[in-house]
Design an enzyme around this catalytic site. Structure first.
Site, PDB file in Angstrom:
ATOM      1  N   GLU A  81       0.812  -1.210   0.000  1.00  0.00           N
ATOM      2  CA  GLU A  81       0.000   0.000   0.000  1.00  0.00           C
ATOM      3  C   GLU A  81       0.851   1.267   0.000  1.00  0.00           C
ATOM      4  O   GLU A  81       0.504   2.274  -0.628  1.00  0.00           O
ATOM      5  CB  GLU A  81      -0.931   0.015   1.225  1.00  0.00           C
ATOM      6  CG  GLU A  81      -1.947  -1.122   1.258  1.00  0.00           C
ATOM      7  CD  GLU A  81      -1.351  -2.456   1.696  1.00  0.00           C
ATOM      8  OE1 GLU A  81      -0.220  -2.480   2.232  1.00  0.00           O
ATOM      9  OE2 GLU A  81      -2.026  -3.494   1.502  1.00  0.00           O
TER      10      GLU A  81
ATOM     11  N   ASP B  48     -15.288 -10.545   8.801  1.00  0.00           N
ATOM     12  CA  ASP B  48     -13.824 -10.423   8.768  1.00  0.00           C
ATOM     13  C   ASP B  48     -13.249  -9.918  10.091  1.00  0.00           C
ATOM     14  O   ASP B  48     -12.078 -10.125  10.397  1.00  0.00           O
ATOM     15  CB  ASP B  48     -13.381  -9.489   7.636  1.00  0.00           C
ATOM     16  CG  ASP B  48     -13.212 -10.237   6.320  1.00  0.00           C
ATOM     17  OD1 ASP B  48     -13.104 -11.476   6.364  1.00  0.00           O
ATOM     18  OD2 ASP B  48     -13.204  -9.579   5.267  1.00  0.00           O
TER      19      ASP B  48
END
Ligand code: TPP
Ligand code: MG
Lengths: 328, 276
Positions: free
Chosen positions: A63, A122
C-alpha cells in the site's frame, strides 16, 4: 433492522458505485488511472481493469508503494485512484498519504472500501473505524462518506475534478438506495433530507438510512427532526449545519466510526466556537470491531435507529434544562 | 549522445558547490553536512552532463527528472540547481529561513524541484510513478533518476518499490545509492548490515553498477551504460565518503545532522580552497 420492504435488489454497496464511477471516468478522461494493492476485485477496480487494462496498475500487497507511486503519476499530470481497504489505505500508508500526497496537494483519490463495522465477519483487523479521523486531520485533504451507491458514483466522478487529494470512505455491506440520480451532489455541500424544528440529526454513510428510520420513530413520539446527509466531512459545510442548529438548538451526530476525532468531533469543533448548542454523538466508543453479521454488529455497537432516538431525547432534555436555567 | 564536459571543469564546479553548501549550512545554523557533501559528484554529473532539462522552462514535459529521495541532502541539490540557473544564487543563503523556498527538506514549488521529499523511503515509488507515466505518454527519451541514502534503503517501502520497478521493467529509471557507509546511529555494519547490497538489488531484478561515487568518469560511464540496459531498471551503487572534502568532517558519524560553526566553516573553506 434487517432488509427493507423494497427487497434486497435495491440494496448495493457503495464500493459498487465507486467501481461504476471509475469506469465512467475512464471513458471520459484518458489521464484517469487506477492503482490497486492486491484487492482489485474487492474494491471493484476490476470493472475498470476489464475496460482499460493498460491504465490499471497492480502493486501487490504494498500500500505504501502504491500511494507514493500515485504521487509520481500525479506529478506527471495523471489522475490516479488508489484502491484498498480503508484500514490499509488510510492506516498502513498514512504517512505516505500525508507526505507524498497531502503535502504536495496532488490530485490523488483514495477509495478505501470496507469502512465501518458493517464489514461483518472479517472482524476487527478489517473493519476500518479510524479513517475519517486519520484523513481529516491532513491539510488539503477532502473526506467523503457516501450514503449509498448512487451517491458513491457521483462522489467518485466529482473527486477527479477536485485539484487536491480526496479520500472516499466506502462500504462493503449493501446499503439501501436512498438518493436519486437527478438529485444534486456537490462536494462540500450537505443535503438536508427532511426539515424539523426539535432536533438536528447529522449523519453520513450507512447512518443516513438509520437516521431516516429514526426520524419515523421520532415522529410517532411527537418529535420533529431535521435530517442532514453530511456526505462531505471535510471541508465541512458549516453554513448548513449552523442554519439548522440555530433553529433546533439541539444536534445529534451519527457515524459508523469511532467518535474520537470523527464526524461528531468535526461538527463539535465547528459548533463549539460558533453556536455551542447541546450535542449528543452516536458512534463507536473506544472499542475495536469484531466478527459477526453486519446487522447484529450494528445493534451491538449501538448504531441503530433506536440509539439515535435515545440520543435525540437526551439532547432535547439537555436543551430544555438549559432553558430552565436561563429562567432563574 | 551529449558531449561530456571536461572533468577538470566538473571538479572545479564540485569544489564551488561544496563551498556553497558549507556556507549555506553555516548561515542556516543547522542541517545535514555529511550527507550533503557525499553526494556532490553524484548530482553534479547528472545536472552537468546526463540530464536533459531547460532551467528556463522547469515544466518542459520532455525533461528528465531527478528525485532526491534522501531529502536531507538538499543543500547540495539547491546549490546545483542555482548553479545551473533555476533560481538566483543569492537565494541559497536563505536556506531554512522563514518564508524561503529553500525549506529544510525539499518542498514542491522551488523551480527545478520535482517532488517534496524528506521522509525517507518514498522517493523510489515516486520515481516509479514518473517512469510509468512517461511510458504511458510515449515520452521515449524521458529518463528518471532517483538518489537514495544507504541507510534509507533500510526502509521496507524501498524494496516494495524495487519490486514494482522490475515488475514493470522500468528501463527508463536509474536509481543511485549514496553508499557512504553511515547512517544516524553509526556505521551500517553496526546498525543494520545491508550487505550484500549488490546481490540484493540484482535478485530484485535490477542491473547493478558499482562505482567510486566521487569519480566523475565512473559516474558518467555508469549513467551512460544504464541508459542502454533494456527490460529492467538500473541502480548505481556509488561508493562515497560521508563529509567528503573536509578532513575533520569526513567519516564522522556526528557530522550527519549538524552545521559548521563559524570557526569550523573558516577551517573547512581554507581546506577546500587549497585544493587544486
Ligand atoms: C522515515 C524517516 N525516518 C527517519 C528519518 C530521520 N533521518 C534523517 S537522515 C537519516 C539517516 C539516513 O541515512 P542515509 O540514508 O545513509 O543518509 P546519508 O548517510 O546519505 O546522510 C534518518 C534516520 C527520516 N528523515 N525519515
Ligand atoms: Mg549513509
Amino acid at each position: 433492522m434487517g432488509k427493507n420492504k423494497q427487497g434486497e435488489s435495491t440494496w448495493k454497496a457503495t464500493r459498487d458505485g465507486y467501481g461504476k464511477g471509475l469506469v465512467e471516468l475512464g471513458e471520459k478522461n484518458k489521464d484517469v488511472l487506477v492503482l490497486t494493492a492486491d484487492l482489485t476485485v474487492s474494491t471493484r477496480a476490476n470493472w475498470f481493469q476489464e475496460k482499460f487494462p493498460e491504465r490499471l496498475f497492480t502493486f501487490g500487497v504494498a500500500e505504501q508503494d502504491m500511494i507514493s507511486t500515485a504521487a509520481g503519476f500525479a506529478l506527471s499530470g495523471k489522475i490516479p485512484f488508489c484502491c484498498s481497504f480503508g484500514v490499509f489505505a488510510s492506516g498502513r500508508a498514512w504517512e505516505q498519504v500525508r507526505t507524498s500526497v497531502a503535502y504536495m496537494n496532488l490530485n490523488i483519490n483514495i477509495g478505501g472500501t470496507h469502512g465501518g463495522i458493517s464489514v461483518g465477519p472479517d472482524g476487527a483487523t478489517h473493519q476500518a473505524l479510524e479513517e475519517i479521523t486519520l484523513m481529516r486531520v491532513l491539510p488539503n485533504m477532502t473526506v467523503i462518506v457516501p450514503c449509498d451507491t448512487v451517491e458513491a458514483r457521483k462522489a467518485t466522478i466529482n473527486s477527479a475534478s477536485i485539484s487536491g487529494p480526496v479520500y472516499l470512505r466506502l462500504s462493503r455491506e449493501k446499503l439501501p438506495i436512498i438518493t436519486k440520480e437527478q438529485e444534486p451532489f456537490t462536494i462540500g455541500k450537505a443535503n438536508v433530507l427532511k426539515k424539523g424544528k426539535d432536533v438536528t440529526i447529522i449523519a453520513c454513510g450507512i447512518m443516513v438510512y438509520q437516521s431516516l428510520f429514526a426520524g419515523e420513530l421520532l415522529k410517532k413520539k411527537g418529535i420533529d427532526a431535521t435530517i442532514i446527509n453530511l456526505h462531505t466531512i471535510k471541508p465541512i459545510d458549516i453554513e448548513t449545519i449552523l442554519k439548522s442548529a440555530s433553529q433546533t438548538k439541539a444536534v445529534v451526530t451519527c457515524e459508523e466510526h469511532l467518535i474520537a476525532g470523527g464526524v461528531g468531533s468535526a461538527i463539535a469543533e465547528s459548533l463549539a466556537v460558533t453556536l455551542p448548542v447541546p450535542i449528543e454523538m452516536v458512534g463507536v466508543r473506544n472499542r475495536f470491531g469484531e466478527s459477526g453479521d453486519p446487522w447484529v454488529l450494528m445493534k451491538e455497537f449501538h448504531l441503530m435507529p433506536e440509539d439515535i432516538v435515545a440520543a435525540c431525547e437526551r439532547v432535547i432534555a439537555r436543551k430544555k434544562k438549559g432553558k430552565d436555567k436561563e429562567r432563574f | 549522445m551529449k558531449q561530456r564536459p571536461d572533468i577538470n571543469k566538473l571538479r572545479k564546479q564540485a569544489k564551488q558547490i561544496r563551498i556553497d553548501v558549507l556556507k549555506m549550512l553555516a548561515a542556516a545554523g543547522s542541517g545535514h553536512t555529511g550527507g550533503s557533501l557525499s553526494c556532490v559528484e553524484i548530482i553534479l554529473s547528472l545536472y552537468g552532463y546526463k540530464l536533459r532539462y531547460n532551467s528556463k522552462r522547469p515544466d518542459w514535459p520532455d525533461r528528465d527528472r531527478f528525485i532526491l529521495s534522501k531529502g536531507h541532502g538538499c543543500p547540495t541539490l539547491y546549490a546545483i540547481l542555482a548553479h545551473f540557473g533555476y533560481f538566483p544564487k543569492k537565494d541559497l543563503m536563505d536556506l531554512r529561513k522563514f518564508g524561503s523556498l529553500l525549506q529544510g527538506h525539499p518542498q514542491l514549488g522551488l523551480p527545478g524541484l520535482e517532488s517534496s521529499t524528506g521522509s525517507l523511503g518514498m522517493g523510489l515509488s515516486i520515481a516509479n510513478g514518473m517512469a510509468l507515466a512517461a511510458r504511458l505518454d510515449k515520452r521515449k527519451d524521458v529518463r528518471i533518476y532517483c538518489l537514495m541514502g544507504d541507510g534509507e534503503i533500510d526502509e521496507g517501502q524501498i524494496w516494495e518499490a524495487a519490486m514494482t520497478a522490475s515488475h514493470y521493467k522500468l528501463d527508463n529509471l536509474c536509481g543511485i545509492v549514496d553508499f557512504n557507509k553511515l547512517q544516524i546511529d553509526g556505521f551500517l555494519r553496526d546498525i543494520k548490515n545491508i550487505k550484500p547490497a549488490r546481490e540484493k538489488w540484482r535478485s530484485f531484478g535490477w542491473e547493478v553498477f558499482e562505482v567510486d561515487g566521487h569519480d566523475f568518469k565512473q559516474l558518467m560511464d555508469a549513467y551512460d551504460k544504464a541508459q542502454h540496459i533494456k527490460g529492467k531498471p538500473s541502480i548505481v551503487l556509488a561508493h562515497t565518503t560521508k563529509g567528503k572534502g573536509v578532513s575533520f568532517i569526513e567519516n564522522k558519524v556526528e557530522w550527519h545532522g549538524i552545521a559548521p560553526k563559524p570557526e569550523e566553516l573558516e577551517r573547512a573553506l581554507k581546506e577546500l580552497e587549497s585544493l587544486s
